[in-house]
Write a protein that holds these residues in place. Structure first.
Motif, PDB file in Angstrom:
ATOM      1  N   SER A 124       0.829  -1.200   0.000  1.00  0.00           N
ATOM      2  CA  SER A 124       0.000   0.000   0.000  1.00  0.00           C
ATOM      3  C   SER A 124       0.864   1.252   0.000  1.00  0.00           C
ATOM      4  O   SER A 124       0.570   2.234  -0.691  1.00  0.00           O
ATOM      5  CB  SER A 124      -0.922   0.004   1.221  1.00  0.00           C
ATOM      6  N   GLN A 153      -2.123  10.930   1.258  1.00  0.00           N
ATOM      7  CA  GLN A 153      -2.594   9.545   1.326  1.00  0.00           C
ATOM      8  C   GLN A 153      -1.531   8.650   1.951  1.00  0.00           C
ATOM      9  O   GLN A 153      -1.842   7.757   2.741  1.00  0.00           O
ATOM     10  CB  GLN A 153      -2.936   9.043  -0.085  1.00  0.00           C
ATOM     11  N   TYR A 156      -1.431   9.315   5.646  1.00  0.00           N
ATOM     12  CA  TYR A 156      -2.570   8.638   6.269  1.00  0.00           C
ATOM     13  C   TYR A 156      -2.307   7.143   6.407  1.00  0.00           C
ATOM     14  O   TYR A 156      -2.542   6.553   7.468  1.00  0.00           O
ATOM     15  CB  TYR A 156      -3.843   8.859   5.451  1.00  0.00           C
ATOM     16  N   GLU A 157      -1.843   6.527   5.331  1.00  0.00           N
ATOM     17  CA  GLU A 157      -1.639   5.077   5.332  1.00  0.00           C
ATOM     18  C   GLU A 157      -0.618   4.658   6.378  1.00  0.00           C
ATOM     19  O   GLU A 157      -0.819   3.672   7.094  1.00  0.00           O
ATOM     20  CB  GLU A 157      -1.215   4.605   3.942  1.00  0.00           C
ATOM     21  N   GLN A 158       0.478   5.411   6.510  1.00  0.00           N
ATOM     22  CA  GLN A 158       1.488   5.006   7.489  1.00  0.00           C
ATOM     23  C   GLN A 158       0.987   5.215   8.917  1.00  0.00           C
ATOM     24  O   GLN A 158       1.259   4.416   9.799  1.00  0.00           O
ATOM     25  CB  GLN A 158       2.809   5.726   7.230  1.00  0.00           C
ATOM     26  N   HIS A 160      -2.202   5.028   9.778  1.00  0.00           N
ATOM     27  CA  HIS A 160      -3.182   3.958   9.954  1.00  0.00           C
ATOM     28  C   HIS A 160      -2.487   2.653  10.328  1.00  0.00           C
ATOM     29  O   HIS A 160      -2.915   1.943  11.250  1.00  0.00           O
ATOM     30  CB  HIS A 160      -3.987   3.783   8.666  1.00  0.00           C
ATOM     31  N   GLN A 161      -1.407   2.353   9.658  1.00  0.00           N
ATOM     32  CA  GLN A 161      -0.697   1.112   9.954  1.00  0.00           C
ATOM     33  C   GLN A 161       0.081   1.203  11.263  1.00  0.00           C
ATOM     34  O   GLN A 161       0.226   0.200  11.972  1.00  0.00           O
ATOM     35  CB  GLN A 161       0.217   0.750   8.785  1.00  0.00           C
ATOM     36  N   GLU A 184      -6.843  -2.248  -4.001  1.00  0.00           N
ATOM     37  CA  GLU A 184      -6.264  -0.927  -4.208  1.00  0.00           C
ATOM     38  C   GLU A 184      -5.905  -0.664  -5.665  1.00  0.00           C
ATOM     39  O   GLU A 184      -5.756   0.487  -6.075  1.00  0.00           O
ATOM     40  CB  GLU A 184      -5.018  -0.765  -3.333  1.00  0.00           C
ATOM     41  N   TYR A 308      -8.829  -4.885   6.484  1.00  0.00           N
ATOM     42  CA  TYR A 308      -8.033  -3.758   6.030  1.00  0.00           C
ATOM     43  C   TYR A 308      -8.792  -2.831   5.114  1.00  0.00           C
ATOM     44  O   TYR A 308      -8.408  -1.703   4.913  1.00  0.00           O
ATOM     45  CB  TYR A 308      -6.786  -4.263   5.302  1.00  0.00           C
ATOM     46  N   GLN A 309      -9.843  -3.297   4.464  1.00  0.00           N
ATOM     47  CA  GLN A 309     -10.571  -2.435   3.539  1.00  0.00           C
ATOM     48  C   GLN A 309     -12.031  -2.450   3.922  1.00  0.00           C
ATOM     49  O   GLN A 309     -12.762  -3.362   3.603  1.00  0.00           O
ATOM     50  CB  GLN A 309     -10.411  -2.908   2.097  1.00  0.00           C
TER      51      GLN A 309
END
Length: 642
Positions: A124, A153, A156-158, A160-161, A184, A308-309
């Motif tokens: 991702s 984005q 955000y993703e990092q 979130h993880q 994705e 995850y989604q």
């Protein structure tokens, strides 16, 4: 520092991306004491290296993310295999509203933090970096503007993880990572070979591992994922079907339509038609968040393991409801998924409402007798033998020939029957309002079978819920028989059917419309610059192609089952001798104005005024309305022949 405070400061601080570098090092090469000129993310993609960022040292550098502030010292020593990494440099601009330097200094803390993350879903992050690197290298202002959006984005993703890592969960297995990657990248060209390249396993191994977890091949999963997003866009946007097909990875419209029907049971055009039947507009109203499906429930496709989604699946995911209704058994069939209705009916017994006067909390009442019913989706439910308080979506007109009225119905149906359904509570548009339906205390809920699973689950928490088949080409006779069975009114249903079929037989015997052999016709609706083509089935299709003997043009035969999508250019280039349309009264003037343009006046069917329209409001809402539609259709064709 708490992550929530860090994230809040990220929200409050403008950021400028300074540079994106994709770098590789060969075994033996070193980078020594490189002082970072700005805050940075370093993503170690793959390879073997010893990496030091100030006091932080890493040997396992595959799929690691590091963050540090300006001035940090970076050392890398490539060991036994090529080391591949990305370096993303950015500059924060703390706000100037705080009056003290200390406050401004506090705002810069998040951007100087040093931390490492071994992400659960590295692809991702990698896919975002790849896109940013490609756009950045092009060097144009518009592309760099897009990089700014992708950067957020990525941030955000990092985060979130990072938060996910703090939870007590298992590291995702290979199959879950493949599923996430497909979700994705579903809009891109994907194949087993490309997945094999991304995950560094053979195609055979990937397929075996994936099927063990999800019960299907990656290719099947990808198709379902694409169709899921296609349905959301068909129901919730004004995009054309061709645009939607391309947005989910298909350039071949016929192939997209074929796959969509295989998954959804109906074609994209038919599905789109479900969403353009609401009051006053060809497009349904956007409903508030109080829809039937609980807003707290989250699902991805049909597998809850895909944590995850997550998408919020409100009952308004399918806002429209193209009314299923007809297709007289031996005769008719509405091509564009249009359905039938008609006439006047027997005096209403208030059967579905008559018990609504009984006390809601009468503890002394006898237990209601039930039976097991299997609906169109194969779901079994215990329903009352004599339903008394029924809420009906879309099929409200079907209880009228049974001498009944529901306690609640969707507004689109109520608008069609202001007198016959007077006093029936409106549950709103589409799937309706959860609170309104609950307050009615129904003992049964009847809905079409084209909604998402979450909607039926949500309804089922209120009352037993039955899905009635539509399939994109409803048959008024079969549908009425089904509703008659559910409501325990089979004799009343058969009485109306016998009367209607006698009417059709009389039409066959008495109407003498002369159609030359080989005369062609198509049925369609114009919507947003596209031609939603009808087929040979349904009430209208059978009237046109069986009873009157028109031929479908050869080039359109592949759409004989309905649901084809044509461009306006195709309508001009491949005309038929007659056009049968189903535009609503408010839409018809716009279509006729369009046909007055020179390009369309060159088409013989338009020039000779062989365009026959019967509003789909008369095909879509149950048995009584279809009788009106048939009468009007016969009148138009007969007058044209004269």
């Amino acid at each position: 520092m708490e992550w929530q405070k860090v994230i809040k400061l990220w929200l409050q601080t403008p950021i400028k991306v300074l540079d994106i570098r994709h770098l590789t090092m060969k075994p033996g090469e070193e980078l020594r004491s490189y002082r970072l000129p700005a805050s940075a993310f370093l993503f170690a993609n793959q390879g073997d290296a010893r990496l030091m960022l100030d006091e932080t040292e890493l040997y396992d550098t595959t799929s690691h993310l590091l963050h540090c502030g300006k001035g940090a010292t970076l050392n890398i020593q490539c060991l036994n295999s090529t080391f591949d990494y990305y370096l993303l440099l950015y500059k924060p601009f703390p706000g100037h509203s705080p009056s003290s330097t200390g406050q401004r200094s506090g705002q810069t803390v998040p951007f100087n933090l040093r931390y490492t993350l071994q992400p659960l879903y590295p692809l991702s992050l990698l896919s975002l970096l790849e896109r940013m690197d490609k756009l950045w290298s092009e060097g144009k202002e518009l592309e760099r503007l897009q990089v700014s959006g992708l950067f957020y984005q990525f941030v955000y993703e990092q985060f979130h993880q990072l938060q996910t890592v703090g939870a007590d969960i298992q590291v995702p297995d290979l199959a879950a990572q493949i599923a996430r990657y497909m979700n994705e990248h579903y809009h891109e060209t994907l194949s087993m070979e490309s997945l094999s390249s991304q995950f560094h396993y053979s195609t055979h191994y990937l397929a075996r591992v994936f099927k063990r977890k999800y019960g299907c091949s990656p290719s099947e999963y990808l198709i379902r994922t694409r169709m899921h997003y296609a349905k959301l866009r068909l129901a919730g946007t004004e995009a054309t079907i061709r645009q939607i097909a391309e947005s989910v990875g298909y350039t071949d419209m016929y192939y997209f339509s074929k796959l969509f029907k295989k998954v959804a049971g109906i074609t994209p055009a038919q599905f789109k038609m479900q969403s353009i039947g609401s009051k006053g507009s060809i497009r349904p109203n956007i409903m508030p968040g109080s829809f039937i499906a609980p807003q707290g429930e989250e699902h991805y496709i049909d597998n809850e393991e895909n944590h995850y989604q997550l998408d919020h699946w409100g009952g308004n995911e399918m806002k429209g409801r193209y009314k299923p209704s007809l297709a007289v058994s031996l005769l008719f069939s509405l091509s564009l998924l249009l359905a039938a209705c008609g006439g006047a009916g027997p005096a209403l017994k208030e059967g579905a409402q008559e018990q609504s006067q009984s006390s809601n909390g009468n503890a002394s009442a006898m237990p209601e007798q039930t039976r097991t019913y299997t609906d169109a989706l194969g779901r079994q439910a215990e329903i009352p033998i004599e339903p008394k308080k029924v809420v009906i979506i879309t099929y409200g007109g079907y209880v009228l020939p049974l001498g009944l009225k529901p306690v609640g119905a969707d507004q689109a149906v109520l608008d069609q029957y202001p007198d016959e359904l007077a006093g029936v509570t409106s549950i709103g548009e589409g799937l309706g309002n959860k609170e309104t339906i609950t307050a009615l205390q129904p003992d049964l809920i009847i809905v079409p079978d084209y909604f998402e699973a979450a909607s039926y689950e949500a309804y089922g928490k209120i009352a037993p819920t039955i899905a009635v088949a539509w399939g994109g080409d409803p048959d008024v006779v079969d549908t009425l028989r089904t509703i008659g069975d559910i409501m325990n009114r089979k004799p009343e249903a058969e009485a109306w059917i016998a009367k209607f079929e006698q009417k059709l037989q009389t039409i066959r015997e008495q109407i003498k419309v002369k159609i030359k052999p080989g005369t062609t016709a198509i049925t369609f609706i114009l919507y947003k610059g596209e031609v939603l083509l009808g087929g040979k089935g349904g009430t209208l299709g059978k009237l046109v192609y069986e009873d009157f003997g028109f031929k479908m043009p050869q080039q359109f035969e592949k759409y004989a089952d309905g649901g084809g999508v044509l461009s306006m250019e195709e309508l001009v280039n491949h005309p038929a001798d007659y056009f049968f349309t189903q535009m609503k009264d408010e839409e018809l003037p716009e279509m006729m104005e369009l046909f007055r343009e020179p390009v369309y006046q060159s088409i013989p069917v338009v020039k000779n005024n062989r365009v026959i329209n019967v509003t789909r409001d008369k095909w879509n809402f149950g048995p009584y309305k279809v009788e009106e539609a048939v009468d009007e259709f016969i009148e138009h064709v007969t007058r044209l022949q004269q």
